[in-house]
Motif scaffolding. Structure first.
Motif, PDB file in Angstrom:
ATOM      1  N   ILE A  16       0.843  -1.209   0.000  1.00  8.80           N
ATOM      2  CA  ILE A  16       0.000   0.000   0.000  1.00  8.80           C
ATOM      3  C   ILE A  16       0.874   1.255   0.000  1.00  8.80           C
ATOM      4  CG2 ILE A  16      -1.639   1.350   1.390  1.00  8.80           C
ATOM      5  CD1 ILE A  16      -2.841  -1.380   2.250  1.00  8.80           C
ATOM      6  N   TRP A  17       1.926   1.270   0.837  1.00 15.37           N
ATOM      7  CA  TRP A  17       2.847   2.413   0.867  1.00 15.37           C
ATOM      8  C   TRP A  17       3.508   2.611  -0.489  1.00 15.37           C
ATOM      9  CZ3 TRP A  17       2.558   5.949   4.448  1.00 15.37           C
ATOM     10  CH2 TRP A  17       2.206   5.605   5.747  1.00 15.37           C
ATOM     11  N   LEU A  20       1.047   4.068  -2.964  1.00 21.69           N
ATOM     12  CA  LEU A  20       0.844   5.487  -2.667  1.00 21.69           C
ATOM     13  C   LEU A  20       2.028   6.333  -3.120  1.00 21.69           C
ATOM     14  CD1 LEU A  20      -0.824   5.443   0.868  1.00 21.69           C
ATOM     15  CD2 LEU A  20      -1.805   6.325  -1.258  1.00 21.69           C
ATOM     16  N   CYS A  79       4.440   9.235   3.022  1.00 19.27           N
ATOM     17  CA  CYS A  79       4.929   7.890   2.705  1.00 19.27           C
ATOM     18  C   CYS A  79       6.414   7.748   3.013  1.00 19.27           C
ATOM     19  CB  CYS A  79       4.666   7.570   1.236  1.00 19.27           C
ATOM     20  SG  CYS A  79       2.938   7.285   0.851  1.00 19.27           S
TER      21      CYS A  79
END
Length: 91
Positions: A16-17, A20, A79
């Motif tokens: 997910i990071w 992003l 992030c």
């Protein structure tokens, strides 16, 4: 400490990071380039992007491009500070 390490090394969270980071940087770069072209009054921009998207001129796309750039910059910095954020959450 162990829960923080589990969050830090979680493959789903890392994916997910990563998504992003990639999305925010690519959209941010595109928005920044369009903003610079609009500020420098490149006429081809108003004929193509400005006319097609907003039926207007360079001035009509400067605000949304700057907003998108700033939002993407904030997401990108967040992030990059993943470990600091995880430490703050676990305290």
């Amino acid at each position: 400490m162990n829960a923080q390490r589990n969050l830090k090394n979680s493959p789903i969270l890392n994916l997910i990071w990563l998504l992003l980071i990639v999305a925010s940087s690519s959209i941010g770069i595109l928005a920044g380039v369009i903003y610079i072209l609009a500020v420098t009054n490149v006429q081809i921009l108003s004929w193509s992007i400005g006319y097609v998207l907003t039926s207007g001129t360079n001035e009509t796309i400067m605000g949304p491009c700057l907003t998108a750039f700033i939002v993407c910059l904030v997401v990108f910095v967040a992030c990059m500070l993943k470990n600091v954020i995880l430490k703050a959450i676990k305290r």
